[in-house]
Scaffold this motif. Structure first.
Motif, short mmCIF file in Angstrom:
data_model
loop_
_atom_site.label_atom_id
_atom_site.label_comp_id
_atom_site.label_asym_id
_atom_site.label_seq_id
_atom_site.Cartn_x
_atom_site.Cartn_y
_atom_site.Cartn_z
N CYS A 1 0.84 -1.21 0.00
CA CYS A 1 0.00 0.00 0.00
C CYS A 1 0.87 1.26 0.00
O CYS A 1 0.58 2.22 -0.73
CB CYS A 1 -0.91 0.01 1.22
SG CYS A 1 -2.19 -1.26 1.22
N SER B 1 -3.81 -0.25 -7.55
CA SER B 1 -3.06 -1.50 -7.63
C SER B 1 -2.38 -1.84 -6.31
O SER B 1 -2.32 -3.01 -5.91
CB SER B 1 -2.02 -1.39 -8.75
OG SER B 1 -1.26 -2.57 -8.85
N SER C 1 -4.37 -3.97 -3.81
CA SER C 1 -4.78 -5.34 -4.14
C SER C 1 -4.34 -6.32 -3.06
O SER C 1 -3.32 -6.13 -2.40
CB SER C 1 -4.24 -5.75 -5.50
OG SER C 1 -2.83 -5.74 -5.51
N SER C 2 -5.08 -7.40 -2.89
CA SER C 2 -4.88 -8.33 -1.79
C SER C 2 -3.70 -9.27 -2.03
O SER C 2 -3.42 -9.67 -3.16
CB SER C 2 -6.15 -9.15 -1.56
OG SER C 2 -5.95 -10.14 -0.58
N TYR D 1 -7.68 -1.99 -13.40
CA TYR D 1 -7.02 -2.08 -12.10
C TYR D 1 -8.04 -2.10 -10.96
O TYR D 1 -7.87 -2.85 -9.98
CB TYR D 1 -6.07 -0.88 -11.91
CG TYR D 1 -4.73 -1.04 -12.58
CD1 TYR D 1 -3.77 -1.91 -12.07
CD2 TYR D 1 -4.40 -0.29 -13.69
CE1 TYR D 1 -2.53 -2.05 -12.67
CE2 TYR D 1 -3.16 -0.42 -14.31
CZ TYR D 1 -2.23 -1.30 -13.80
OH TYR D 1 -1.01 -1.43 -14.40
N THR E 1 -8.42 -5.22 -8.27
CA THR E 1 -8.20 -5.03 -6.84
C THR E 1 -9.43 -5.45 -6.04
O THR E 1 -9.32 -6.13 -5.01
CB THR E 1 -7.85 -3.56 -6.55
OG1 THR E 1 -6.60 -3.25 -7.19
CG2 THR E 1 -7.74 -3.31 -5.06
N SER F 1 -9.74 -9.23 -5.98
CA SER F 1 -8.69 -9.89 -5.20
C SER F 1 -9.07 -9.97 -3.72
O SER F 1 -8.70 -10.93 -3.03
CB SER F 1 -7.36 -9.15 -5.36
OG SER F 1 -7.38 -7.90 -4.69
N HIS F 2 -9.82 -9.00 -3.22
CA HIS F 2 -10.27 -9.02 -1.82
C HIS F 2 -11.55 -9.82 -1.64
O HIS F 2 -11.70 -10.54 -0.65
CB HIS F 2 -10.50 -7.58 -1.33
CG HIS F 2 -9.25 -6.82 -1.06
ND1 HIS F 2 -8.52 -6.95 0.10
CD2 HIS F 2 -8.59 -5.91 -1.82
CE1 HIS F 2 -7.47 -6.14 0.06
NE2 HIS F 2 -7.48 -5.50 -1.10
#
Length: 460
Positions: A97, A148, A151-152, A203, A207, A210-211
């Protein structure tokens, strides 16, 4: 077999996971390549070539900034024995992050710098960087870097376990969403902002999914000094390699952006898109299958690493060589068939670039070296290619113009292959017989290219 958080039963065998992951990546990569090509083909009808040139260079700058702040978080999670530890994962996510925020800030600084250099008439007027739209595009693209960075780490957990089916689906959904946003914007407003909106939308969807969609450890803000120390220790060589890797993979567009106007770079971007779509399928297999698999083998049964490597090498190399042969012969006619006359020069550019695909299979050996913790060797390999490209491309352009520059680019790809072979031999990997087995597929691909040319001739 390793059982990790988010997985409630033992993982299938490594062989099954490698085959399944490869299948997903080939199918998903193929669909993604078709989607990118279809949306690009449509956008070339709606937008002018120089718009593609400006966005292409702005995208390269974003990637470069990401690499210049990269600590190899993905590689650390895949390689480390603590890669399933929530404390380790969340510390890595916190760093990611911060990296995204830093990258965005640096992009804004670059945007303002280019704006004032242009205002002060310190930029050459016949290149991409002097286009008045360029600073605004770079500033807008900086938003994608923040997105980006959020993202997880579930993405990296899935790569570590070679459970990449959902990743392939996630990437495809994100690309579809981005393409729809891009086309919708272009229908309403045929401006460069359609391309920017498509990139940011891709993007954002990636993201979010991904979570929300992937299994694994939910991310929270954490700062564990022990985990941080391990990430920095593993990532320091990866950081160096990432910078050089960015420069060798994208330096051509940075250099050409200063040599050519936006129209010429836009045409080159079309050729590069087709070339990179093919190259990316095989690069993804190397990064998402070969490297995680070898890392697991090294962690659990290191004596089988070399044998396992060559089990996948022959198949991957054969497919790459086949693709190279087809594009070397039929690439020009293919471009002339599907694109309008404004993009005709992208055909011969694609044919030249496709020669470089022959150098893709040896890159798998670099994954073997990285899995063994030999990141310094990877840095040396990239340094050779970097030095060659930053000499050969400008010299080629000076002597023969754009064709000479592209020949210099291809030469730089071949320059690092002997270095890979050298380090592979030192690691006990290099086997001349197995390296030569897939080479005839180049001839098969060229023959297929002649057949394709004949078919294209009938269609025209």
């Amino acid at each position: 077999t390793e059982i990790e958080r988010g997985v409630h039963s033992p993982l299938p065998s490594l062989r099954r996971r490698m085959l399944g992951a490869s299948a997903w990546l080939v199918v998903g990569g193929g669909f993604g390549m078709a989607l990118r090509f279809a949306s690009n083909l449509l956008m070339t009808r709606l937008l002018a070539p120089e718009m593609f040139g400006i966005v292409s260079i702005a995208t390269v700058i974003m990637l470069g900034l990401a690499m210049f702040t990269d600590l190899g978080i993905k590689q650390c999670i895949v390689q480390s024995r603590r890669g399933a530890d929530p404390e380790f994962l969340n510390t890595a996510w916190t760093l990611q992050c911060l990296q995204g925020a830093l990258t965005s800030l640096m992009a804004l600084v670059i945007s303002m710098t280019i704006f004032w250099l242009d205002r002060l008439e310190l930029l050459h007027k016949a290149n991409v960087y002097s286009d008045p739209r360029f600073p605004s595009v770079v500033a807008a693209m900086s938003l994608a870097m923040i997105i980006s960075g959020l993202s997880s780490t579930k993405l990296y957990e899935a790569s570590r376990r070679l459970v990449v089916g959902r990743i392939a689906q996630l990437e495809l959904i994100s690309q579809i969403f981005g393409a729809l946003c891009m086309v919708a914007w272009a229908v309403v407003d045929r401006s460069i902002w359609a391309l920017v909106a498509g990139a940011i939308a891709t993007y954002a969807m990636r993201t979010a999914l991904s979570h929300l969609w992937l299994p694994g450890t939910p991310n929270r803000w954490r700062w564990n000094t022990v985990a941080l120390g391990e990430i920095v220790r593993i990532g320091r060589w990866i950081f160096t390699s990432s910078i050089m890797g960015f420069l060798v993979n994208n330096g051509d567009r940075l250099l050409l952006g200063g040599m050519l106007d936006a129209h010429q770079v836009g045409i080159y971007a079309i050729a590069y898109l087709i070339f990179n779509s093919v190259d990316q399928v095989w690069s993804t297999i190397i990064g998402e299958v070969v490297y995680p698999a070898l890392s697991e083998i090294v962690r659990e049964r290191a004596d089988q690493a070399t044998k396992s490597f060559y089990r996948v090498y022959t198949l991957v190399a054969s497919c790459v060589y086949l693709s190279a042969g087809v594009l070397m012969v039929a690439g020009g006619n293919f471009v002339r068939l599907v694109y309008d006359a404004r993009y005709a020069d992208a055909g011969w550019m694609l044919q030249l670039l496709s020669i470089a695909l022959i150098c893709a299979p040896p890159r798998a050996a670099a994954s073997y070296l990285l899995a063994h913790g030999q990141a310094a060797a990877l840095s040396a390999i990239l340094a050779v290619r970097l030095a060659t490209s930053f000499v050969a491309i400008p010299v080629g352009f000076h002597l023969f113009g754009l064709p000479g520059a592209l020949c210099g680019l291809v030469l730089s790809q071949f320059a690092y292959v002997p270095v890979i072979f050298y380090f592979s031999a030192r690691a006990g990997l290099f086997d001349v017989r197995r390296e030569l087995v897939p080479l005839p597929m180049i001839g098969v691909g060229m023959a297929a290219g002649w057949v394709a040319n004949w078919g294209i001739g009938l269609l025209r």
